[in-house]
Design a protein around this motif. Sequence first.
Motif, mmCIF file in Angstrom:
data_model
loop_
_atom_site.group_PDB
_atom_site.id
_atom_site.type_symbol
_atom_site.label_atom_id
_atom_site.label_comp_id
_atom_site.label_asym_id
_atom_site.label_seq_id
_atom_site.Cartn_x
_atom_site.Cartn_y
_atom_site.Cartn_z
ATOM 1 N N GLY A 1 1.105 -1.233 0.230
ATOM 2 C CA GLY A 1 0.190 -0.466 0.366
ATOM 3 C C GLY A 1 0.954 1.151 -0.265
ATOM 4 O O GLY A 1 -0.219 2.700 -0.539
ATOM 5 N N ARG A 2 1.608 1.583 0.757
ATOM 6 C CA ARG A 2 2.733 2.310 0.686
ATOM 7 C C ARG A 2 3.391 2.784 -0.695
ATOM 8 O O ARG A 2 3.635 4.220 -0.970
ATOM 9 N N VAL A 3 3.889 1.476 -1.190
ATOM 10 C CA VAL A 3 4.581 1.661 -2.619
ATOM 11 C C VAL A 3 3.783 2.346 -3.585
ATOM 12 O O VAL A 3 3.838 3.116 -4.372
ATOM 13 N N LEU A 4 2.423 1.669 -3.514
ATOM 14 C CA LEU A 4 1.085 1.790 -4.318
ATOM 15 C C LEU A 4 1.449 2.902 -4.210
ATOM 16 O O LEU A 4 0.651 4.618 -5.553
ATOM 17 N N ALA A 5 0.882 4.051 -3.128
ATOM 18 C CA ALA A 5 0.635 5.684 -2.682
ATOM 19 C C ALA A 5 1.849 5.931 -3.313
ATOM 20 O O ALA A 5 1.627 7.048 -3.823
ATOM 21 N N ALA A 6 2.800 5.484 -3.077
ATOM 22 C CA ALA A 6 4.022 6.643 -3.616
ATOM 23 C C ALA A 6 3.938 6.684 -5.092
ATOM 24 O O ALA A 6 3.833 8.073 -5.268
ATOM 25 N N MET A 7 3.243 6.394 -5.498
ATOM 26 C CA MET A 7 3.670 5.934 -7.388
ATOM 27 C C MET A 7 2.367 6.880 -7.332
ATOM 28 O O MET A 7 2.353 7.410 -8.927
ATOM 29 N N LEU A 8 1.086 6.598 -7.163
ATOM 30 C CA LEU A 8 0.375 7.170 -7.739
ATOM 31 C C LEU A 8 0.550 9.351 -6.894
ATOM 32 O O LEU A 8 0.010 9.729 -8.143
ATOM 33 N N ARG A 9 1.191 9.045 -6.277
ATOM 34 C CA ARG A 9 1.351 11.134 -5.750
ATOM 35 C C ARG A 9 2.162 11.178 -6.805
ATOM 36 O O ARG A 9 2.576 12.175 -7.106
ATOM 37 N N ALA A 10 3.403 10.348 -7.281
ATOM 38 C CA ALA A 10 4.700 10.829 -8.142
ATOM 39 C C ALA A 10 4.245 11.133 -9.573
ATOM 40 O O ALA A 10 4.322 11.401 -10.521
ATOM 41 N N GLY A 11 2.539 9.648 -9.793
ATOM 42 C CA GLY A 11 2.093 9.743 -11.396
ATOM 43 C C GLY A 11 1.444 10.942 -11.322
ATOM 44 O O GLY A 11 0.809 11.611 -10.732
ATOM 45 N N ASP A 12 0.179 10.764 -12.481
ATOM 46 C CA ASP A 12 -0.892 11.530 -12.856
ATOM 47 C C ASP A 12 -2.117 10.487 -13.516
ATOM 48 O O ASP A 12 -2.232 10.415 -14.532
ATOM 49 N N GLY A 13 -2.886 9.992 -12.748
ATOM 50 C CA GLY A 13 -3.681 9.676 -12.831
ATOM 51 C C GLY A 13 -3.272 7.985 -13.760
ATOM 52 O O GLY A 13 -3.954 7.934 -14.608
ATOM 53 N N LEU A 14 -3.034 7.752 -12.523
ATOM 54 C CA LEU A 14 -2.401 5.863 -12.727
ATOM 55 C C LEU A 14 -3.361 4.916 -12.265
ATOM 56 O O LEU A 14 -4.884 4.980 -11.918
ATOM 57 N N ASP A 15 -3.554 3.973 -13.638
ATOM 58 C CA ASP A 15 -5.038 2.763 -13.159
ATOM 59 C C ASP A 15 -4.676 1.981 -12.391
ATOM 60 O O ASP A 15 -3.655 1.065 -12.335
ATOM 61 N N VAL A 16 -5.703 1.242 -11.579
ATOM 62 C CA VAL A 16 -5.069 0.807 -10.049
ATOM 63 C C VAL A 16 -6.501 -0.812 -10.941
ATOM 64 O O VAL A 16 -7.386 -0.378 -10.677
ATOM 65 N N VAL A 17 -5.863 -1.880 -11.083
ATOM 66 C CA VAL A 17 -6.930 -2.833 -10.957
ATOM 67 C C VAL A 17 -6.397 -3.423 -9.605
ATOM 68 O O VAL A 17 -5.453 -4.615 -9.310
ATOM 69 N N LEU A 18 -7.210 -3.684 -8.925
ATOM 70 C CA LEU A 18 -6.994 -4.520 -7.384
ATOM 71 C C LEU A 18 -8.065 -5.801 -6.589
ATOM 72 O O LEU A 18 -8.274 -5.836 -5.579
ATOM 73 N N ARG A 19 -8.803 -6.270 -7.962
ATOM 74 C CA ARG A 19 -10.178 -6.471 -7.438
ATOM 75 C C ARG A 19 -10.189 -7.830 -6.526
ATOM 76 O O ARG A 19 -9.318 -8.969 -7.242
ATOM 77 N N GLY A 20 -10.135 -8.090 -5.763
ATOM 78 C CA GLY A 20 -10.205 -8.977 -4.845
ATOM 79 C C GLY A 20 -9.681 -9.007 -4.139
ATOM 80 O O GLY A 20 -9.151 -10.198 -3.489
ATOM 81 N N ALA A 21 -8.506 -7.911 -3.832
ATOM 82 C CA ALA A 21 -7.177 -8.195 -3.226
ATOM 83 C C ALA A 21 -7.664 -7.948 -1.533
ATOM 84 O O ALA A 21 -8.396 -7.431 -0.966
ATOM 85 N N VAL A 22 -6.654 -8.054 -0.337
ATOM 86 C CA VAL A 22 -6.769 -7.378 0.997
ATOM 87 C C VAL A 22 -5.962 -6.432 0.976
ATOM 88 O O VAL A 22 -4.383 -6.472 0.204
ATOM 89 N N VAL A 23 -6.079 -5.587 1.139
ATOM 90 C CA VAL A 23 -6.130 -3.982 1.424
ATOM 91 C C VAL A 23 -5.612 -3.823 3.205
ATOM 92 O O VAL A 23 -6.951 -3.440 3.970
ATOM 93 N N VAL A 24 -4.367 -3.330 3.576
ATOM 94 C CA VAL A 24 -4.538 -2.903 5.262
ATOM 95 C C VAL A 24 -4.074 -1.972 5.187
ATOM 96 O O VAL A 24 -2.770 -0.939 4.375
#
Length: 442
Positions: A51-74
């Motif tokens: 989650g921390r890595v994904l958030a860092a990539m999203l803040r550095a990017g510009d509207g990136l698509d995310v597909v986490l269907r069925g995953a567990v997010v803590v």
Amino acid sequence: MNGFDWDGWAARDGWDVPPETVGGGQDAVDSLCGWWRRAGGEDPGVLRACGRVLAAMLRAGDGLDVVLRGAVVVDGRFAGCAFGAVDFSDVRFVGDVDFAAARFGGQAVFQRVLCEGDAEFGGAAFAEAAVFGRARFRGAAGFAGARFGDLAWFGRGEDGLSEEDPAWDEIEDAVTPAWQEPNEDDPHWPLAVLDFDYQEWIEGGDGARFAGPVTFRGAGFGADAWFGKARFGDSADFTGAVFGGPVHLPAPTVDLTGARADEDAEHEWPFGWHLHDGELAAGRRDLADPAARLAGVERLASLGDAEPGARAAVARALCEYLRVPLPFAVTGPLTPPRAAELRARRAAQEALAARARPGGWPDLSLHLSGATLVDLDLSGVSVAYGDFCGAQFHGRADFSDAVFERADFCLPGSADGRATFHGPADFTGARLGRHGSPIDGC
């Protein structure tokens, strides 16, 4: 980072080094999410790191698509992140999740998510459709000041598929988290899928469920705001919200003080609320105050007796009250407040049953999907339509000699979303129409 094998993950997914070193980008997000979906939920520390890595990539990017269907997010911390299109269908959010002030540039799909802690979407901006069908919020949910540029969907959560859609091949393998909530026991209830070739789009099942308080205070809805079949177990604050399109929000516990809406659009408000010069005004709000529910039930029934034109709205209001989620199990010892709540619910059941019998209100429909019903006596009623999908029947349920033009005890066309009888049930002489076989597995 919490013992996570970044090098091994990167190698398996075609990366030489972890994505935060590469600098992120859409390929890195896709790679991380692909691994995340396969990882399951066995190591909370690793999932927090993802989650921390994904958030860092999203803040550095510009509207990136995310597909986490069925995953567990803590403990997801995505406040202020910029997303493109997202698919969080069937995600289990463990701990609190924070999307405050996040921006969603594409469709945002959160259908059937399970939020075990608090969920914060305050100030979030949704440019396209925001889909929260059949989401479950166990803690507090915050959408204050959120902006919905397109459809805001908090209704039923089935995927609607055509008969020839290849997605049917994957339905049987789909798994959603167990709800483990009082008065719900069908594990397939949140997973049901409609066949659009045979069912109407509005049919079937239950909407988003808010077990704790929820606020949409000051939220802006640019298009349809659909809360049909959504269920609010605690306070629902829509004060000062602005609705720019059709609204479907019949829940009895909603507060719409100072909310505004387009008078030319089609709306369905909680009983007693009405538009005046574009602003919502409160009329009769008997069911909004728990301390006044028993008296409110009696006044509503009397109003329907006196005003035939109000009967359909009164019946819908009483059914919506019975569909309010109970936060406690109805079996075992009850505290005085809980016993009082059950007395009010029994009064609502009896009011509907008495008026559904010959000589009462003609052509009644009972929309009780997902309701908790205690010692329900519908013997001898004559009803146009009864929706008992996912309902929980406690004590004795009496349908003897009841006549329904149509009654559903599970979602049409499937054995999912079934009603459950926890005590004896009498269907002697009952005529239930099509889809009306609670005994033969629908």
